[in-house]
Design a protein around this motif. Structure first.
Motif, PDB file in Angstrom:
ATOM      1  N   LEU A  30     178.221  -2.826 160.471  1.00 52.55           N
ATOM      2  CA  LEU A  30     178.344  -3.479 161.787  1.00 52.55           C
ATOM      3  C   LEU A  30     178.762  -4.926 161.603  1.00 52.55           C
ATOM      4  O   LEU A  30     179.660  -5.427 162.304  1.00 52.55           O
ATOM      5  CB  LEU A  30     177.005  -3.406 162.520  1.00 52.55           C
ATOM      6  CG  LEU A  30     176.881  -4.238 163.795  1.00 52.55           C
ATOM      7  CD1 LEU A  30     177.780  -3.686 164.895  1.00 52.55           C
ATOM      8  CD2 LEU A  30     175.426  -4.283 164.269  1.00 52.55           C
ATOM      9  N   GLY A  31     178.113  -5.634 160.667  1.00 54.11           N
ATOM     10  CA  GLY A  31     178.463  -7.023 160.410  1.00 54.11           C
ATOM     11  C   GLY A  31     179.902  -7.178 159.961  1.00 54.11           C
ATOM     12  O   GLY A  31     180.615  -8.085 160.421  1.00 54.11           O
ATOM     13  N   PHE A  32     180.351  -6.288 159.076  1.00 52.13           N
ATOM     14  CA  PHE A  32     181.725  -6.384 158.588  1.00 52.13           C
ATOM     15  C   PHE A  32     182.732  -6.176 159.717  1.00 52.13           C
ATOM     16  O   PHE A  32     183.711  -6.920 159.840  1.00 52.13           O
ATOM     17  CB  PHE A  32     181.975  -5.346 157.487  1.00 52.13           C
ATOM     18  CG  PHE A  32     183.400  -5.327 157.014  1.00 52.13           C
ATOM     19  CD1 PHE A  32     183.853  -6.271 156.104  1.00 52.13           C
ATOM     20  CD2 PHE A  32     184.304  -4.395 157.501  1.00 52.13           C
ATOM     21  CE1 PHE A  32     185.178  -6.266 155.677  1.00 52.13           C
ATOM     22  CE2 PHE A  32     185.626  -4.385 157.077  1.00 52.13           C
ATOM     23  CZ  PHE A  32     186.061  -5.324 156.157  1.00 52.13           C
ATOM     24  N   PHE A  33     182.492  -5.182 160.550  1.00 48.65           N
ATOM     25  CA  PHE A  33     183.468  -4.831 161.578  1.00 48.65           C
ATOM     26  C   PHE A  33     183.350  -5.684 162.836  1.00 48.65           C
ATOM     27  O   PHE A  33     184.072  -5.457 163.808  1.00 48.65           O
ATOM     28  CB  PHE A  33     183.351  -3.347 161.930  1.00 48.65           C
ATOM     29  CG  PHE A  33     184.001  -2.454 160.914  1.00 48.65           C
ATOM     30  CD1 PHE A  33     185.381  -2.299 160.879  1.00 48.65           C
ATOM     31  CD2 PHE A  33     183.249  -1.783 159.971  1.00 48.65           C
ATOM     32  CE1 PHE A  33     185.996  -1.493 159.935  1.00 48.65           C
ATOM     33  CE2 PHE A  33     183.846  -0.962 159.026  1.00 48.65           C
ATOM     34  CZ  PHE A  33     185.217  -0.824 159.002  1.00 48.65           C
ATOM     35  N   THR A  34     182.449  -6.653 162.840  1.00 52.52           N
ATOM     36  CA  THR A  34     182.360  -7.572 163.979  1.00 52.52           C
ATOM     37  C   THR A  34     182.593  -9.018 163.551  1.00 52.52           C
ATOM     38  O   THR A  34     183.435  -9.705 164.133  1.00 52.52           O
ATOM     39  CB  THR A  34     181.006  -7.447 164.690  1.00 52.52           C
ATOM     40  OG1 THR A  34     179.951  -7.592 163.742  1.00 52.52           O
ATOM     41  CG2 THR A  34     180.869  -6.109 165.393  1.00 52.52           C
TER      42      THR A  34
ATOM     43  N   TYR B  43     179.885   1.919 164.294  1.00 49.43           N
ATOM     44  CA  TYR B  43     178.730   1.215 163.748  1.00 49.43           C
ATOM     45  C   TYR B  43     177.902   0.536 164.828  1.00 49.43           C
ATOM     46  O   TYR B  43     176.685   0.387 164.674  1.00 49.43           O
ATOM     47  CB  TYR B  43     179.175   0.242 162.657  1.00 49.43           C
ATOM     48  CG  TYR B  43     179.700   0.980 161.460  1.00 49.43           C
ATOM     49  CD1 TYR B  43     178.869   1.831 160.734  1.00 49.43           C
ATOM     50  CD2 TYR B  43     181.029   0.876 161.069  1.00 49.43           C
ATOM     51  CE1 TYR B  43     179.333   2.538 159.643  1.00 49.43           C
ATOM     52  CE2 TYR B  43     181.506   1.586 159.977  1.00 49.43           C
ATOM     53  CZ  TYR B  43     180.660   2.419 159.265  1.00 49.43           C
ATOM     54  OH  TYR B  43     181.134   3.136 158.198  1.00 49.43           O
ATOM     55  N   ILE B  44     178.528   0.142 165.914  1.00 48.47           N
ATOM     56  CA  ILE B  44     177.752  -0.378 167.040  1.00 48.47           C
ATOM     57  C   ILE B  44     176.845   0.716 167.595  1.00 48.47           C
ATOM     58  O   ILE B  44     175.653   0.499 167.833  1.00 48.47           O
ATOM     59  CB  ILE B  44     178.680  -0.926 168.140  1.00 48.47           C
ATOM     60  CG1 ILE B  44     179.370  -2.213 167.676  1.00 48.47           C
ATOM     61  CG2 ILE B  44     177.897  -1.178 169.430  1.00 48.47           C
ATOM     62  CD1 ILE B  44     180.431  -2.719 168.635  1.00 48.47           C
TER      63      ILE B  44
ATOM     64  N   ASP C  69     171.305 -11.930 163.848  1.00 51.02           N
ATOM     65  CA  ASP C  69     171.628 -13.307 164.236  1.00 51.02           C
ATOM     66  C   ASP C  69     172.854 -13.795 163.477  1.00 51.02           C
ATOM     67  O   ASP C  69     173.782 -14.361 164.065  1.00 51.02           O
ATOM     68  CB  ASP C  69     170.446 -14.240 163.946  1.00 51.02           C
ATOM     69  CG  ASP C  69     169.414 -14.238 165.050  1.00 51.02           C
ATOM     70  OD1 ASP C  69     169.779 -13.918 166.194  1.00 51.02           O
ATOM     71  OD2 ASP C  69     168.258 -14.546 164.768  1.00 51.02           O
ATOM     72  N   PHE C  70     172.834 -13.606 162.161  1.00 52.85           N
ATOM     73  CA  PHE C  70     173.937 -14.064 161.320  1.00 52.85           C
ATOM     74  C   PHE C  70     175.248 -13.389 161.710  1.00 52.85           C
ATOM     75  O   PHE C  70     176.300 -14.019 161.742  1.00 52.85           O
ATOM     76  CB  PHE C  70     173.611 -13.782 159.855  1.00 52.85           C
ATOM     77  CG  PHE C  70     174.736 -14.068 158.905  1.00 52.85           C
ATOM     78  CD1 PHE C  70     175.127 -15.377 158.636  1.00 52.85           C
ATOM     79  CD2 PHE C  70     175.413 -13.042 158.273  1.00 52.85           C
ATOM     80  CE1 PHE C  70     176.174 -15.651 157.764  1.00 52.85           C
ATOM     81  CE2 PHE C  70     176.455 -13.298 157.401  1.00 52.85           C
ATOM     82  CZ  PHE C  70     176.835 -14.602 157.146  1.00 52.85           C
ATOM     83  N   TYR C  71     175.163 -12.105 162.015  1.00 48.03           N
ATOM     84  CA  TYR C  71     176.371 -11.366 162.390  1.00 48.03           C
ATOM     85  C   TYR C  71     176.825 -11.665 163.819  1.00 48.03           C
ATOM     86  O   TYR C  71     177.938 -11.305 164.206  1.00 48.03           O
ATOM     87  CB  TYR C  71     176.140  -9.865 162.259  1.00 48.03           C
ATOM     88  CG  TYR C  71     175.900  -9.380 160.850  1.00 48.03           C
ATOM     89  CD1 TYR C  71     176.589  -9.924 159.782  1.00 48.03           C
ATOM     90  CD2 TYR C  71     174.986  -8.365 160.590  1.00 48.03           C
ATOM     91  CE1 TYR C  71     176.381  -9.469 158.488  1.00 48.03           C
ATOM     92  CE2 TYR C  71     174.770  -7.897 159.297  1.00 48.03           C
ATOM     93  CZ  TYR C  71     175.467  -8.461 158.249  1.00 48.03           C
ATOM     94  OH  TYR C  71     175.258  -8.007 156.975  1.00 48.03           O
TER      95      TYR C  71
END
Length: 232
Positions: free
Chosen positions: A133-137, A153-154, A193-195
């Motif tokens: 999710l983090g990578f694709f956002t 992934y969402i 939060d980071f993502y």
């Protein structure tokens, strides 16, 4: 000669006190699992900063301890039968430390089974899915024209958060008592939060989960472990 002499990684990241656990890590969701566990269990250790750059994690020195070139990794100079042992994979390290100390793993075989299942839930589902999710956002994946991976992934992140929120309704910790399963799960929730994906996954719609993360972050050992080793 010390118990660590046979580990080449100690040439690149030398131990100040070779009689304590050596932690090679960086403060990512996976990395802080081990530093938090060490703090919670009251184990003496030294933390060595191993950045995510190829110069560190793909160096011969680091690969000698973890051939999969991922943080965290440890060396315990006082391993089973008094022999030093090197370990990688955060979940395996958590189980090893819990069994070594008898802490944060439950009091009975049934307790341990429940802790282990939720630890595996993080390792096999929550971590990989939130990482993607983090990578694709946040990262390069967000620029791709094909949005199906991002949507996948969402949706999976939302499903997993719903699982956790339902399980935590009416309880403080995922397996009943505070355990290594919580130490594995909560840092990944904080990574939202980071993502920048809290709103995307409807974080505020999970009241039990919101309270759970707040409870986790209030623990002094967590606060220290989250910044160990320091980024700078």
């Amino acid at each position: 000669m010390t118990a660590l002499s046979s580990f080449p990684i100690t040439q690149r990241w030398p131990a100040i006190d070779p009689t304590v656990i050596q932690l090679y890590s960086y403060p990512t969701p996976n990395g802080v699992k081990v530093s938090i566990a060490l703090e919670e269990m009251g184990l003496d250790y030294e933390a060595h900063k191993v950045t995510l750059s190829d110069a560190d994690v793909k160096s011969d020195a680091f690969l000698s301890l973890n051939p999969n070139n991922k943080i965290p990794a440890i060396i315990d100079p006082n391993g089973p039968d008094g022999q030093p042992v090197g370990m990688f994979e955060s979940g395996a390290i958590l189980l090893y430390l819990a069994e070594k100390t008898g802490k944060l793993i439950g009091r009975s075989a049934i307790d341990k089974a429940h802790v282990t299942q939720w630890l595996m839930f993080q390792m096999g589902s929550l971590g990989p899915m939130l990482g993607q999710l983090g990578f694709f956002t946040k990262f390069a994946g967000g620029a791709w024209e094909d949005k199906r991976p991002q949507q996948r992934y969402i949706a999976e992140a939302k499903r997993l958060l719903a699982v956790l929120d339902k399980e935590l309704d009416g309880r403080d910790w995922i397996a009943g008592a505070y355990s290594v399963a919580d130490i594995a799960i909560a840092p990944w929730l904080r990574a939202l939060d980071f993502y920048g994906t809290r709103e995307t996954v409807g974080w505020d719609n999970h009241p039990a989960l919101v309270a759970y993360l707040e409870r986790f972050l209030e623990r002094p050992a967590v606060q220290k472990g989250m910044v160990t080793p320091p980024r700078d």
